[in-house]
Design a protein around this motif. Structure first.
Motif, PDB file in Angstrom:
ATOM      1  N   UNK A  93       0.968  -1.257   0.093  1.00 53.70           N
ATOM      2  CA  UNK A  93      -0.021   0.035  -0.027  1.00 53.70           C
ATOM      3  C   UNK A  93       0.790   1.357   0.018  1.00 53.70           C
ATOM      4  N   UNK A  94       0.316   2.407  -0.301  1.00 53.53           N
ATOM      5  CA  UNK A  94       0.973   3.635  -0.346  1.00 53.53           C
ATOM      6  C   UNK A  94       0.016   4.785  -0.129  1.00 53.53           C
ATOM      7  N   UNK A  95       0.627   5.689   0.628  1.00 49.69           N
ATOM      8  CA  UNK A  95       0.037   6.875   1.139  1.00 49.69           C
ATOM      9  C   UNK A  95      -0.100   8.038  -0.082  1.00 49.69           C
ATOM     10  N   UNK A  96       1.303   8.268  -0.706  1.00 51.77           N
ATOM     11  CA  UNK A  96       1.801   9.241  -1.584  1.00 51.77           C
ATOM     12  C   UNK A  96       1.554   8.649  -3.002  1.00 51.77           C
ATOM     13  N   UNK A  97       2.079   7.947  -3.347  1.00 48.99           N
ATOM     14  CA  UNK A  97       2.211   7.304  -4.715  1.00 48.99           C
ATOM     15  C   UNK A  97       2.663   6.271  -4.870  1.00 48.99           C
ATOM     16  N   UNK A  98       2.398   5.423  -6.224  1.00 50.28           N
ATOM     17  CA  UNK A  98       2.758   4.285  -6.629  1.00 50.28           C
ATOM     18  C   UNK A  98       3.547   4.549  -7.795  1.00 50.28           C
ATOM     19  N   UNK A  99       4.993   4.390  -7.949  1.00 51.88           N
ATOM     20  CA  UNK A  99       5.624   4.949  -9.245  1.00 51.88           C
ATOM     21  C   UNK A  99       6.376   3.846 -10.097  1.00 51.88           C
ATOM     22  N   UNK A 100       6.108   3.862 -11.213  1.00 51.57           N
ATOM     23  CA  UNK A 100       6.648   3.186 -12.278  1.00 51.57           C
ATOM     24  C   UNK A 100       7.795   3.792 -12.706  1.00 51.57           C
ATOM     25  N   UNK A 101       9.210   3.200 -12.587  1.00 52.82           N
ATOM     26  CA  UNK A 101      10.360   4.058 -12.971  1.00 52.82           C
ATOM     27  C   UNK A 101      11.124   3.009 -13.529  1.00 52.82           C
ATOM     28  N   UNK A 102      12.660   3.484 -13.880  1.00 51.32           N
ATOM     29  CA  UNK A 102      13.610   2.512 -14.668  1.00 51.32           C
ATOM     30  C   UNK A 102      14.654   2.095 -13.755  1.00 51.32           C
ATOM     31  N   UNK A 103      15.420   0.901 -13.986  1.00 50.62           N
ATOM     32  CA  UNK A 103      16.269   0.529 -13.394  1.00 50.62           C
ATOM     33  C   UNK A 103      17.539   0.479 -14.385  1.00 50.62           C
ATOM     34  N   UNK A 104      18.942   0.328 -13.907  1.00 48.66           N
ATOM     35  CA  UNK A 104      19.867   0.012 -14.765  1.00 48.66           C
ATOM     36  C   UNK A 104      20.063   1.434 -15.746  1.00 48.66           C
ATOM     37  N   UNK A 105      20.581   1.133 -16.783  1.00 50.66           N
ATOM     38  CA  UNK A 105      20.895   2.064 -17.709  1.00 50.66           C
ATOM     39  C   UNK A 105      19.597   3.308 -18.258  1.00 50.66           C
TER      40      UNK A 105
END
Length: 280
Positions: A138-150
């Motif tokens: 669960x989250x109170x602020x946000x759920x974020x999709x982001x990158x890993x690696x290069x």
């Protein structure tokens, strides 16, 4: 209130001294105060285990910043205990007072029940892998999709209530609550929502499309995000992170849990926003 649980972020300057001062003051007033000093998360990824908090606790006080308060909200969501934060950090949108202010006056308000409580919605985020639940948080602020690696652009396909919305190419995607609208969502150019509202804000990060804008959805909507590439991850309130694979799906909806924040003063959200923004 007579039973208090104080969570101290030892990474913050003066946190230990402030926490022990609070404990001494409350106990002198006849209250019960448990002081928890924690610096590193447990194996579960939580800083505070629900099992460590006695059932009779009526209030959680956090010493740190917004991050400390958000972490406590996530860790203890199942208990639904009201929270209040003392800011030892920088901005502090969620924390009520700073160390420089009169902490004893705040404690007196809690002891005499001179406050009101705001309920803030939270989000559930479930990762589906091979049509099975791989992870849920669960989250109170946000759920974020982001990158890993290069550094590379991300690709994902989004559905709302099983209806196809769009396919995005961007550096990330933020799914925020009204509480989180003044966090990363704001930095990414997303809209600000009043914190007591019930809605879901979806904001692409550096979208590779000229017409990509934030979308505000009603609280009952359910999002499904299909991951179309590798080297991606999802984070919950910038804390818990899980690596994703191509083909994974993330189901996001309003959580049945909510955060109960104690509010002492009569300062409106707009006045608080103005004061905080002028200090940046």
């Amino acid at each position: 209130m007579k039973n208090f649980y104080v969570i101290v972020n030892l990474d913050k300057k003066f946190a230990r001294e402030t926490g022990r001062g609070i404990k001494e003051y409350l106990e002198d007033k006849g209250a019960v105060c448990i002081l928890k000093e924690e610096k590193r998360p447990k194996e579960s990824g939580r800083y505070t285990d629900v099992s460590e908090v006695p059932l009779e606790m009526e209030c959680v006080i956090t010493l740190g910043g917004d991050g400390t308060l958000i972490q406590a909200a996530r860790d203890l969501a199942a208990l639904q205990i009201p929270l209040i934060g003392i800011n030892l950090g920088h901005l502090g949108y969620l924390t009520q007072i700073s160390r420089e202010e009169d902490i004893n006056s705040m404690l007196d308000c809690l002891l005499t029940d001179s406050y009101h409580i705001e309920e803030r919605m939270m989000l559930d985020g479930t990762i589906i892998r091979d049509e099975k639940i791989f992870f849920q948080d669960i989250s109170l602020n946000e759920i974020l999709l982001t990158r890993t690696g290069t550094p590379r652009v991300l690709h994902f396909r989004i559905f709302v209530n099983q209806e196809f919305l769009n396919e995005y190419t961007a550096d990330g995607m933020i799914i925020a609550t009204p509480t989180g609208s003044t966090a990363y969502n704001l930095s990414a150019g997303g809209p600000i929502a009043v914190p007591h509202a019930h809605m879901i804000v979806m904001t692409p990060v550096c979208s590779h499309a000229l017409n990509a804008r934030s979308i505000v959805l009603p609280e009952e909507d359910r999002l499904s995000i299909e991951i179309l590439g590798n080297e991606q991850c999802v984070t919950y309130d910038g804390d818990m992170m899980k690596q994703l694979r191509c083909g994974d799906r993330i189901e996001i909806r309003k959580s049945q849990c909510f955060t109960r924040l104690i509010k002492l003063n009569s300062i409106s959200f707009l006045e608080n926003l103005r004061n905080k923004m002028s200090g940046i």
